[in-house]
Design an enzyme around this catalytic site. Structure first.
Site, PDB file in Angstrom:
ATOM      1  N   LYS A  79       0.860  -1.194   0.000  1.00 36.90           N
ATOM      2  CA  LYS A  79       0.000   0.000   0.000  1.00 36.90           C
ATOM      3  C   LYS A  79       0.890   1.236   0.000  1.00 36.90           C
ATOM      4  O   LYS A  79       1.874   1.290   0.758  1.00 36.90           O
ATOM      5  CB  LYS A  79      -0.908  -0.028   1.240  1.00 36.90           C
ATOM      6  CG  LYS A  79      -1.954   1.075   1.289  1.00 36.90           C
ATOM      7  CD  LYS A  79      -2.897   0.927   2.485  1.00 36.90           C
ATOM      8  CE  LYS A  79      -3.982   2.005   2.500  1.00 36.90           C
ATOM      9  NZ  LYS A  79      -4.933   1.869   3.621  1.00 36.90           N
ATOM     10  N   SER A 159      -9.950   2.296   2.535  1.00 35.10           N
ATOM     11  CA  SER A 159      -8.988   2.932   1.672  1.00 35.10           C
ATOM     12  C   SER A 159      -8.018   1.967   0.993  1.00 35.10           C
ATOM     13  O   SER A 159      -7.384   2.358   0.016  1.00 35.10           O
ATOM     14  CB  SER A 159      -8.177   3.952   2.476  1.00 35.10           C
ATOM     15  OG  SER A 159      -7.409   3.289   3.470  1.00 35.10           O
ATOM     16  N   SER A 183     -10.411   0.160   6.940  1.00 31.51           N
ATOM     17  CA  SER A 183      -9.797   0.153   5.605  1.00 31.51           C
ATOM     18  C   SER A 183      -9.100  -1.130   5.188  1.00 31.51           C
ATOM     19  O   SER A 183      -8.677  -1.230   4.040  1.00 31.51           O
ATOM     20  CB  SER A 183      -8.802   1.300   5.476  1.00 31.51           C
ATOM     21  OG  SER A 183      -9.486   2.476   5.168  1.00 31.51           O
TER      22      SER A 183
HETATM   23  N1  GLN Z   1     -13.354   4.856   5.577  1.00 30.14           N
HETATM   24  C1  GLN Z   1     -12.852   5.338   6.835  1.00 30.14           C
HETATM   25  C2  GLN Z   1     -12.411   6.765   6.699  1.00 30.14           C
HETATM   26  O1  GLN Z   1     -12.519   7.300   5.625  1.00 30.14           O
HETATM   27  C3  GLN Z   1     -11.737   4.463   7.320  1.00 30.14           C
HETATM   28  C4  GLN Z   1     -10.475   4.725   6.620  1.00 30.14           C
HETATM   29  C5  GLN Z   1      -9.352   3.877   7.102  1.00 30.14           C
HETATM   30  O2  GLN Z   1      -9.555   2.919   7.840  1.00 30.14           O
HETATM   31  N2  GLN Z   1      -8.158   4.271   6.724  1.00 30.14           N
HETATM   32  O3  GLN Z   1     -11.973   7.370   7.640  1.00 30.14           O
END
Ligand code: GLN
Length: 493
Positions: A79, A159, A183
């Site tokens: 990532k 994400s 995410s």
């Molecule tokens: N979708 C959540 C956010 O936008 C979680 C993102 C994540 O876990 N990095 O904050």
């Protein structure tokens, strides 16, 4: 030779050890798959040479009779939130475009030390903020899955959407993810793969671009529970460079995998029956209970009374920490610098940040700055911290009556790219089942359960006691064995 890209972590590792194929052959196969999948936009940069060099090292070590590491010969996707020495690291943002770290994150270094190689840096939501992979400066990532009868490009979740897309499409046997509020788990659920967020502190945050430091955790994404257990073992461990790193030995999760759940209690949190949850998701949850019962577990009802406050609390705590963490991107130290003619330092800060951050990132910075401001700190931030403590206490109490909790991972299956953009709140709702475990710092995993009526994957979530990744993995294995999830996306890319 059969198609090596169909193999997972364990089979590649064992095959390389046994001499069934070489690590170089594996790296070649995956490099070719990555090169042929530009349509998914899963990678921001590809690093075929990194994968080949790591593979050659493994093949040479094997030839010399040396012991091989836990990930020897396994090429993975990284990532693009992990700093990689000499390889651009962007967090999918314009502000970090062109930033080439001169250091390696602890987690990625551990993976290279275990014999893995890197296929490339995976696309993500910008600064890991998002649930659909539509906030990247480098464009949307498409899921390899399509809805039956439709040609619309679907979201791979976010994400870690580059990670989920690449692993589901067999461009990589596994990938790193990070999970701040879902995410790893939500993209895993959307794409029919496994992903585990370990207990907060298991994986070092050193060298990982910070979003919300009290929540951020790295973890593996792969196509089986066994593969996750192996890769997590290689990623985890105490790191003196991360002040919140857990000073605990890393268990051999793979060796202790055991799907026999006799004597275990599985808790079903009644507050997770929420309006707006798809019937197919509720059905998969019922099915999950049956599977775990079949594995010998006793199913018990538990209550997590503060569940409905978890998401609002998360959307105060996470932006608050983000607004502080992202203050460092000022045009002085990293990546982009926008210095309008004849302007001064303040103008440079403003111009750089205006040009360098995407809309969602700006929204989070604004929310975070607001909730931390002198007049509103107590009303929002302090209050959210109290809610966070109550959410954690709910779990503590529930775990007096059960060993592991079973819940859906998401309220819906994947959706078409572009379909959820009008209202950020509906997007935020995607994480309603994932966020509580994040606030409490607990290990949590998503395991594929089945396809819905449109042929899209659904995941089931397991949440464990602190440090009990093993309990989560074992229950995940019990589901995996009974779900028999072998569906693959049909190749269109
Ligand atoms: N979708 C959540 C956010 O936008 C979680 C993102 C994540 O876990 N990095 O904050």
């Amino acid at each position: 030779m059969s198609d090596l890209t169909q193999l997972g972590v364990k089979d590649i590792r064992d095959g390389v050890r046994a001499g069934d194929f070489t690590a170089r052959e594996v790296a070649d196969s995956f490099n070719a798959a990555v090169a042929g999948a530009a349509a998914l936009n899963a990678f921001i940069v590809t690093t075929p040479d990194h994968a080949l060099a790591a593979a050659d090292k493994v093949d040479a070590a094997r030839a010399a009779g040396s012991e091989l590491g836990a990930m020897a010969g396994v090429p993975i996707g990284m990532k693009d939130l992990f700093a990689t020495d000499g390889v651009q690291t962007t967090a999918a943002s314009h502000i970090l475009e062109g930033f080439i770290p001169r250091y390696e994150s602890t987690v990625s270094q551990k993976l290279w030390d275990a014999g893995a190689g890197m296929l490339g840096k995976l696309n993500l939501d910008q600064f890991a903020m998002g649930s659909s992979n539509e906030t990247s400066y480098f464009g949307n990532v498409a899921s390899p899955w399509k809805k039956a009868g439709s040609n619309a490009a679907m979201s791979p979740g976010g994400s870690s959407g580059g990670s989920s897309s690449a692993v589901a499409a067999r461009l990589a046997p596994a990938a790193t993810g990070t999970d701040t509020g879902g995410s790893i788990r939500q993209p895993a659920a959307f794409t029919g793969i496994c992903g585990i967020k370990p207990t907060y502190g298991r994986c070092s945050r050193w060298g990982v671009v910070a979003f919300a430091s009290s929540l951020d955790q790295a973890g593996p994404m792969a196509r089986s529970v066994e593969d996750c257990a192996i890769m997590l073992g290689a990623m985890a461990g105490f790191d003196p460079k991360d002040s919140t790193s857990l000073q605990l030995p890393v268990p051999d999760w793979e060796a202790a995998l055991n799907a026999d759940l006799r004597g275990k209690k599985v808790g079903i949190p009644r507050e997770y029956r929420m309006d707006g949850t798809d019937q197919a998701i509720l059905d998969s949850w019922e099915q999950g209970k049956e599977w775990l019962r079949d594995a010998g577990a006793e199913i018990v009802d538990v209550s997590l009374p503060h569940t409905k406050y978890a998401l609002p609390a998360y959307y105060i705590v996470a932006p608050a920490e983000a607004s502080s963490n992202l203050a460092r991107y000022d045009g002085v130290r990293y990546g982009l610098r926008d210095l309008p003619d004849g302007s001064g330092l303040q103008d440079m800060y403003a111009a750089t940040r205006a040009a360098g951050f995407g809309d969602e990132v700006k929204r989070r910075i604004l929310i975070g700055t607001y909730v931390l401001s002198a007049g509103f700190y107590d009303a929002y931030y302090t209050q959210a911290q109290k809610v966070r403590a109550l959410v954690a206490r709910d779990f503590e109490r529930a775990f007096q009556d059960c060993d592991v909790i079973l819940a859906p991972t998401t309220p819906t299956a994947s959706f078409p790219l572009g379909s959820m953009n009008e209202d950020p709140l509906t997007m935020y709702l995607n994480d309603v089942f994932a966020v509580p475990a994040s606030l409490a710092g607990l290990p949590a995993m998503s395991v594929p359960a089945m396809l819905n009526e449109h042929g899209l994957p659904l995941g089931l979530q397991l949440v464990g006691k602190p440090f009990d990744e093993q309990g989560v993995l074992n229950a995940g294995l019990a589901i995996q064995q009974r779900a028999g999830f072998v569906a693959k996306p049909e190749k269109w890319w």
